[in-house]
Motif scaffolding. Sequence first.
Motif, PDB file in Angstrom:
ATOM      1  N   TYR A  55      21.089   4.918  33.616  1.00 43.81           N
ATOM      2  CA  TYR A  55      21.058   5.658  32.363  1.00 43.81           C
ATOM      3  C   TYR A  55      22.275   6.561  32.208  1.00 43.81           C
ATOM      4  CZ  TYR A  55      19.107   8.264  28.475  1.00 43.81           C
ATOM      5  OH  TYR A  55      18.897   8.836  27.263  1.00 43.81           O
ATOM      6  N   CYS A  56      22.610   7.348  33.250  1.00 48.34           N
ATOM      7  CA  CYS A  56      23.689   8.319  33.100  1.00 48.34           C
ATOM      8  C   CYS A  56      24.854   8.041  34.054  1.00 48.34           C
ATOM      9  CB  CYS A  56      23.161   9.730  33.296  1.00 48.34           C
ATOM     10  SG  CYS A  56      22.739  10.095  35.000  1.00 48.34           S
ATOM     11  N   ASP A  57      24.729   6.955  34.857  1.00 47.91           N
ATOM     12  CA  ASP A  57      25.827   6.531  35.722  1.00 47.91           C
ATOM     13  C   ASP A  57      26.073   7.465  36.905  1.00 47.91           C
ATOM     14  OD1 ASP A  57      27.275   4.177  35.767  1.00 47.91           O
ATOM     15  OD2 ASP A  57      29.132   5.227  35.338  1.00 47.91           O
ATOM     16  N   GLU A  58      25.140   8.296  37.177  1.00 49.04           N
ATOM     17  CA  GLU A  58      25.232   9.168  38.352  1.00 49.04           C
ATOM     18  C   GLU A  58      25.040   8.328  39.614  1.00 49.04           C
ATOM     19  OE1 GLU A  58      26.049  12.942  39.538  1.00 49.04           O
ATOM     20  OE2 GLU A  58      25.515  12.487  37.472  1.00 49.04           O
ATOM     21  N   TRP A  70      17.624   4.935  38.996  1.00 40.68           N
ATOM     22  CA  TRP A  70      17.780   6.126  38.163  1.00 40.68           C
ATOM     23  C   TRP A  70      17.730   7.361  39.045  1.00 40.68           C
ATOM     24  CZ3 TRP A  70      14.100   2.296  37.098  1.00 40.68           C
ATOM     25  CH2 TRP A  70      14.433   1.442  36.033  1.00 40.68           C
ATOM     26  N   CYS A  76      15.604  10.165  33.537  1.00 41.71           N
ATOM     27  CA  CYS A  76      16.580   9.107  33.273  1.00 41.71           C
ATOM     28  C   CYS A  76      15.886   7.762  33.101  1.00 41.71           C
ATOM     29  CB  CYS A  76      17.587   9.032  34.419  1.00 41.71           C
ATOM     30  SG  CYS A  76      18.912  10.240  34.260  1.00 41.71           S
ATOM     31  N   TRP A 115      16.041   5.504  29.813  1.00 42.33           N
ATOM     32  CA  TRP A 115      16.532   4.127  29.892  1.00 42.33           C
ATOM     33  C   TRP A 115      15.520   3.160  29.289  1.00 42.33           C
ATOM     34  CZ3 TRP A 115      14.718  -0.327  32.100  1.00 42.33           C
ATOM     35  CH2 TRP A 115      15.623  -1.391  32.174  1.00 42.33           C
TER      36      TRP A 115
END
Length: 62
Positions: free
Chosen positions: A31-34, A42, A47, A51
């Motif tokens: 979702y946030c590429d962390e 996730w 997240c 997603w």
Amino acid sequence: MSQDRAEREAPYLLAASRKPTGPTATGRCLYCDEIVADDQRWCDTACRDGWVRESRLRGGVR
Ligand SMILES: [Zn+2]
């Protein structure tokens, strides 16, 4: 009809939180590429929920 739909979607949300169906874990939050653990998709449930919501909007998940 909307009642019927809600009942069909609820099990999917449960499954998404437990079983690795669909997307593969890449070591990054989908979702946030962390960066996350290798077997995680996730960083957290927020997240994941985001997603799932986006996937549905895109029509990729029914
Ligand atoms: Zn994230």
